[in-house]
Design a protein around this motif. Sequence first.
Motif, PDB file in Angstrom:
ATOM      1  N   ALA A 299       5.536  -1.310 -13.270  1.00 29.45           N
ATOM      2  CA  ALA A 299       5.785  -0.338 -12.208  1.00 29.45           C
ATOM      3  C   ALA A 299       4.725   0.758 -12.219  1.00 29.45           C
ATOM      4  O   ALA A 299       4.289   1.230 -11.163  1.00 29.45           O
ATOM      5  CB  ALA A 299       7.180   0.265 -12.372  1.00 29.45           C
ATOM      6  N   SER A 300       4.288   1.157 -13.430  1.00 28.84           N
ATOM      7  CA  SER A 300       3.220   2.169 -13.538  1.00 28.84           C
ATOM      8  C   SER A 300       1.927   1.643 -12.929  1.00 28.84           C
ATOM      9  O   SER A 300       1.235   2.345 -12.183  1.00 28.84           O
ATOM     10  CB  SER A 300       3.005   2.542 -15.007  1.00 28.84           C
ATOM     11  OG  SER A 300       4.176   3.090 -15.566  1.00 28.84           O
ATOM     12  N   LYS A 301       1.596   0.396 -13.280  1.00 25.37           N
ATOM     13  CA  LYS A 301       0.375  -0.193 -12.717  1.00 25.37           C
ATOM     14  C   LYS A 301       0.490  -0.312 -11.198  1.00 25.37           C
ATOM     15  O   LYS A 301      -0.474  -0.067 -10.469  1.00 25.37           O
ATOM     16  CB  LYS A 301       0.131  -1.563 -13.334  1.00 25.37           C
ATOM     17  CG  LYS A 301      -0.254  -1.512 -14.809  1.00 25.37           C
ATOM     18  CD  LYS A 301      -0.504  -2.907 -15.359  1.00 25.37           C
ATOM     19  CE  LYS A 301      -0.906  -2.869 -16.834  1.00 25.37           C
ATOM     20  NZ  LYS A 301      -1.120  -4.225 -17.379  1.00 25.37           N
ATOM     21  N   LEU A 302       1.677  -0.724 -10.732  1.00 23.94           N
ATOM     22  CA  LEU A 302       1.875  -0.828  -9.293  1.00 23.94           C
ATOM     23  C   LEU A 302       1.711   0.525  -8.622  1.00 23.94           C
ATOM     24  O   LEU A 302       1.094   0.634  -7.559  1.00 23.94           O
ATOM     25  CB  LEU A 302       3.269  -1.403  -9.012  1.00 23.94           C
ATOM     26  CG  LEU A 302       3.662  -1.505  -7.530  1.00 23.94           C
ATOM     27  CD1 LEU A 302       2.707  -2.431  -6.791  1.00 23.94           C
ATOM     28  CD2 LEU A 302       5.106  -1.991  -7.388  1.00 23.94           C
ATOM     29  N   GLN A 303       2.239   1.575  -9.273  1.00 24.63           N
ATOM     30  CA  GLN A 303       2.108   2.916  -8.710  1.00 24.63           C
ATOM     31  C   GLN A 303       0.643   3.337  -8.659  1.00 24.63           C
ATOM     32  O   GLN A 303       0.164   3.863  -7.644  1.00 24.63           O
ATOM     33  CB  GLN A 303       2.922   3.909  -9.536  1.00 24.63           C
ATOM     34  CG  GLN A 303       2.916   5.329  -8.960  1.00 24.63           C
ATOM     35  CD  GLN A 303       3.700   6.295  -9.825  1.00 24.63           C
ATOM     36  OE1 GLN A 303       3.771   6.116 -11.046  1.00 24.63           O
ATOM     37  NE2 GLN A 303       4.298   7.294  -9.228  1.00 24.63           N
TER      38      GLN A 303
ATOM     39  N   SER B  84       4.951   5.457  -2.133  1.00 29.66           N
ATOM     40  CA  SER B  84       6.202   6.184  -2.367  1.00 29.66           C
ATOM     41  C   SER B  84       7.223   5.288  -3.054  1.00 29.66           C
ATOM     42  O   SER B  84       7.883   5.689  -4.021  1.00 29.66           O
ATOM     43  CB  SER B  84       6.742   6.703  -1.032  1.00 29.66           C
ATOM     44  OG  SER B  84       7.986   7.342  -1.218  1.00 29.66           O
ATOM     45  N   GLY B  85       7.357   4.037  -2.547  1.00 28.35           N
ATOM     46  CA  GLY B  85       8.298   3.096  -3.164  1.00 28.35           C
ATOM     47  C   GLY B  85       7.920   2.767  -4.590  1.00 28.35           C
ATOM     48  O   GLY B  85       8.786   2.629  -5.470  1.00 28.35           O
ATOM     49  N   ALA B  86       6.615   2.637  -4.850  1.00 26.26           N
ATOM     50  CA  ALA B  86       6.167   2.353  -6.216  1.00 26.26           C
ATOM     51  C   ALA B  86       6.522   3.509  -7.145  1.00 26.26           C
ATOM     52  O   ALA B  86       6.890   3.302  -8.311  1.00 26.26           O
ATOM     53  CB  ALA B  86       4.661   2.096  -6.224  1.00 26.26           C
TER      54      ALA B  86
ATOM     55  N   GLU C 164       9.089   5.551  -6.740  1.00 26.65           N
ATOM     56  CA  GLU C 164      10.524   5.463  -6.981  1.00 26.65           C
ATOM     57  C   GLU C 164      10.841   4.339  -7.964  1.00 26.65           C
ATOM     58  O   GLU C 164      11.709   4.483  -8.844  1.00 26.65           O
ATOM     59  CB  GLU C 164      11.250   5.226  -5.660  1.00 26.65           C
ATOM     60  CG  GLU C 164      11.142   6.408  -4.686  1.00 26.65           C
ATOM     61  CD  GLU C 164      11.791   6.114  -3.354  1.00 26.65           C
ATOM     62  OE1 GLU C 164      12.314   4.986  -3.194  1.00 26.65           O
ATOM     63  OE2 GLU C 164      11.784   7.004  -2.469  1.00 26.65           O
ATOM     64  N   LEU C 165      10.150   3.211  -7.816  1.00 26.65           N
ATOM     65  CA  LEU C 165      10.361   2.108  -8.758  1.00 26.65           C
ATOM     66  C   LEU C 165       9.986   2.532 -10.168  1.00 26.65           C
ATOM     67  O   LEU C 165      10.690   2.202 -11.141  1.00 26.65           O
ATOM     68  CB  LEU C 165       9.523   0.897  -8.322  1.00 26.65           C
ATOM     69  CG  LEU C 165       9.565  -0.311  -9.267  1.00 26.65           C
ATOM     70  CD1 LEU C 165      10.989  -0.848  -9.382  1.00 26.65           C
ATOM     71  CD2 LEU C 165       8.619  -1.408  -8.782  1.00 26.65           C
ATOM     72  N   LYS C 166       8.889   3.277 -10.293  1.00 23.60           N
ATOM     73  CA  LYS C 166       8.467   3.758 -11.611  1.00 23.60           C
ATOM     74  C   LYS C 166       9.542   4.660 -12.211  1.00 23.60           C
ATOM     75  O   LYS C 166       9.885   4.536 -13.408  1.00 23.60           O
ATOM     76  CB  LYS C 166       7.147   4.528 -11.488  1.00 23.60           C
ATOM     77  CG  LYS C 166       6.673   5.202 -12.766  1.00 23.60           C
ATOM     78  CD  LYS C 166       6.384   4.182 -13.847  1.00 23.60           C
ATOM     79  CE  LYS C 166       5.709   4.839 -15.044  1.00 23.60           C
ATOM     80  NZ  LYS C 166       6.552   5.879 -15.663  1.00 23.60           N
ATOM     81  N   ASP C 167      10.094   5.559 -11.387  1.00 25.27           N
ATOM     82  CA  ASP C 167      11.164   6.431 -11.885  1.00 25.27           C
ATOM     83  C   ASP C 167      12.373   5.594 -12.304  1.00 25.27           C
ATOM     84  O   ASP C 167      12.992   5.851 -13.350  1.00 25.27           O
ATOM     85  CB  ASP C 167      11.564   7.431 -10.797  1.00 25.27           C
ATOM     86  CG  ASP C 167      10.430   8.391 -10.461  1.00 25.27           C
ATOM     87  OD1 ASP C 167       9.522   8.534 -11.309  1.00 25.27           O
ATOM     88  OD2 ASP C 167      10.458   8.975  -9.366  1.00 25.27           O
TER      89      ASP C 167
ATOM     90  N   ALA D  56      -1.061   1.359  -6.048  1.00 25.07           N
ATOM     91  CA  ALA D  56      -0.692   1.846  -4.723  1.00 25.07           C
ATOM     92  C   ALA D  56      -1.436   3.130  -4.393  1.00 25.07           C
ATOM     93  O   ALA D  56      -1.862   3.349  -3.252  1.00 25.07           O
ATOM     94  CB  ALA D  56       0.822   2.071  -4.647  1.00 25.07           C
ATOM     95  N   GLU D  57      -1.612   4.008  -5.409  1.00 23.68           N
ATOM     96  CA  GLU D  57      -2.375   5.239  -5.185  1.00 23.68           C
ATOM     97  C   GLU D  57      -3.828   4.930  -4.844  1.00 23.68           C
ATOM     98  O   GLU D  57      -4.411   5.518  -3.930  1.00 23.68           O
ATOM     99  CB  GLU D  57      -2.283   6.135  -6.419  1.00 23.68           C
ATOM    100  CG  GLU D  57      -0.886   6.696  -6.662  1.00 23.68           C
ATOM    101  CD  GLU D  57      -0.779   7.435  -7.989  1.00 23.68           C
ATOM    102  OE1 GLU D  57      -1.768   7.393  -8.766  1.00 23.68           O
ATOM    103  OE2 GLU D  57       0.269   8.056  -8.250  1.00 23.68           O
ATOM    104  N   ASP D  58      -4.431   3.984  -5.626  1.00 22.03           N
ATOM    105  CA  ASP D  58      -5.823   3.590  -5.329  1.00 22.03           C
ATOM    106  C   ASP D  58      -5.913   2.952  -3.945  1.00 22.03           C
ATOM    107  O   ASP D  58      -6.853   3.216  -3.183  1.00 22.03           O
ATOM    108  CB  ASP D  58      -6.326   2.603  -6.387  1.00 22.03           C
ATOM    109  CG  ASP D  58      -6.449   3.247  -7.763  1.00 22.03           C
ATOM    110  OD1 ASP D  58      -6.499   4.493  -7.818  1.00 22.03           O
ATOM    111  OD2 ASP D  58      -6.474   2.506  -8.767  1.00 22.03           O
ATOM    112  N   ALA D  59      -4.922   2.078  -3.650  1.00 22.69           N
ATOM    113  CA  ALA D  59      -4.920   1.428  -2.336  1.00 22.69           C
ATOM    114  C   ALA D  59      -4.761   2.456  -1.229  1.00 22.69           C
ATOM    115  O   ALA D  59      -5.356   2.338  -0.157  1.00 22.69           O
ATOM    116  CB  ALA D  59      -3.805   0.389  -2.265  1.00 22.69           C
ATOM    117  N   ARG D  60      -3.963   3.493  -1.505  1.00 18.58           N
ATOM    118  CA  ARG D  60      -3.779   4.556  -0.508  1.00 18.58           C
ATOM    119  C   ARG D  60      -5.091   5.262  -0.231  1.00 18.58           C
ATOM    120  O   ARG D  60      -5.460   5.497   0.923  1.00 18.58           O
ATOM    121  CB  ARG D  60      -2.724   5.548  -1.025  1.00 18.58           C
ATOM    122  CG  ARG D  60      -2.601   6.828  -0.199  1.00 18.58           C
ATOM    123  CD  ARG D  60      -2.233   6.556   1.236  1.00 18.58           C
ATOM    124  NE  ARG D  60      -2.014   7.806   1.953  1.00 18.58           N
ATOM    125  CZ  ARG D  60      -1.923   7.922   3.269  1.00 18.58           C
ATOM    126  NH1 ARG D  60      -2.059   6.847   4.014  1.00 18.58           N
ATOM    127  NH2 ARG D  60      -1.718   9.081   3.830  1.00 18.58           N
TER     128      ARG D  60
END
Length: 679
Positions: free
Chosen positions: A551-555, A307-309, A311-314, A558-562
């Motif tokens: 931020a896109s990569k982090l998002q 979720s934070g990733a 928001e960071l992407k936005d 994070a989705e893959d990690a989720r």
Amino acid sequence: MKTSHVLKKSACIALSAALLLPAVPAFAADGTTKDETVYVFLNPDGTVTSQTVSSWVHSDGGIRSVREEVALQNIRNVKNAAAPQLDGGVLTWDMDGNDAYYTGTSDKTPPVTAAISYKLDGEEISPQELAGKSGRVEITIALQNNLSRQATVGGESRTIYTPFIVAGVADLPTDHFSNVTCEGGSVLSEGQNQIVAFVASPGLKESLGHSASLVEDTVGFSMQEQFTIQADATDFELGSIMLGATGELPLEKLKEASSAGEVSEALDSLKSATDQLFDGTSQLADATGLFADKMGQFDQGIAELGSGAGELKDGTGLLVSGVQELGGKLGLGMGQLREGSAQLAAGSQELLTGVNGYTTQVEGKVGELAEKLDGVGTQLDGVKTQVAADKQALIDGMTQAGTEVKVTLGGDMTALGQSIGAYVAAVNADPAATQAEKEAAALMWQQFNQLKTDLESHGKTLQSISTAAQSLGKTVDGVFATVGKEFGDAKTELAATQKALAEYGKKLRDGAKDVSDGAAALQEGVAAGAKDAKDGVGRLQQGADDLNEGASKLQRGAEDARAASSQLAEAADTLRDKTGELNEGMEAYKTTGIDPMCSELGDLTGDLDELLEVKDLLVEQSEAFTSYSGSPEGSEVNTKFLLKTSEIKEKEEAKPVVLATENTQKKGLWERIKGIFVK
């Protein structure tokens, strides 16, 4: 069980082959060996009619050197014409070679015998009466071990029998028998033959005593000594029942058997290991439970990270847009600043020209001013005071503005504006000023105001210029007071004033030149600053783009990690469930399996001690049986027994009994079994 039947079949066939194939005996240290086969002929009821012993003696040192004590009658050489020599029960051979083949008869009681009885439809019947009858037939074969001695086992006297393995074979052909069964034995089909086979060790059960059940339960070897063959007979006719027996046992393996103490130690080790394993599974269950709980928290944290990733992407997207907008506005502002600085440079050049013309005119008019001094009175004094104030303010303001503009885009813009405004006011107030000069002054003021407006829109730098100008204004006020005083004394100090005006004119021209030079420098600085600003905005844009991409990569990460953490959390839950099941199963295995087993087997250690004691006695008894008919001293002897009943037929024709020759031993296994004797 099926496996037990297969083992018995295999043992029966293997033992029959061992009894019938020519044996290669183990050689003694002196190279003398003996192989003997005892053929026991039986009536259909199992009673012995005669015995023939077939022997083969081999000596590496030659057969002449062999002396053999034998208990045989009717000894006959079956290999050549050399006659055996028997003197006082000692057999010798007067012939060359290393081998002697001979037969003899014996009236001793065989170590293994059989009692055979018959029933027809549940009634006992003699074998002679049974011939040719039809109905349900029962043939019972009871084996008897005739070699034994008394020994003490566990403080009590017990009969210990010499161990023999007996294999039995009977052929019930399909043209006379059907529905053939044998409890404890096996029925093998071979064409029209139905071969009943069984394996037994007569006397072993009595030798083992109450330990026999332990052997039967743990090893799966039956102690059965009696076998009953049942079949539906048509015109009853039965060939010979064959029994093979041998005392050749794997004694070395029996001697290597461990003690009950070692078994008890092994049980203790097993129980200890099981306790440790149970403790380990309990700890594993606790650890996997904790792991599953922490994995749930970890999965929740990964969700929050995702979720934070997002928001960071936005936010970085907005940053990229803002930087782009800032670049556009800064580009526009810098364009306006470049245009304003160019206009300022042009205006300052016009200012320099005007100042030069103005000072020239002022100096030219000084004489006129002196002449008209009395006429103009207070107005001229005011003009002189204003001009003096303007000149001083312009000199000081331009000097300060020129220096500050080079460093901070003109920190004295306010003072410069005041100077220019004073100049414009002076020009406008000067009745001698031309219209062109007034228009030039007005244009300069208009351009300066436009530039000031542009610079004020871009920040605090221009504000500092205003502040500096205000400070300069205070200084100018003091100068104005001084000039006012000088103009007050104008009448008496005109000469000094003219001289001062000349000096002030020079300073004014120098100041105007400084303003012009400063404006030019400002234009160059603005151009360089615009380039730097553009480059800086470009770098800021690139950084924002990189940050947005990160931020896109982090998002995505994070989705893959989720997704992975969700699967891992599910796996952790499954692991917790399965380790719990494992722990429960291990607990059941310990409490209902290992613990009772160790308790029960611990109770059996006494039985194991007794069983091992009996084992030693059986080994001794087996080693004590060396030969049936006798053997050379120190020789290795291999003894086998083959028992054969006579056939049961409705009309039996007597034929002479002839021992099989060497050629008959080359036939197939079953033919060799049936063809041991030829009638």
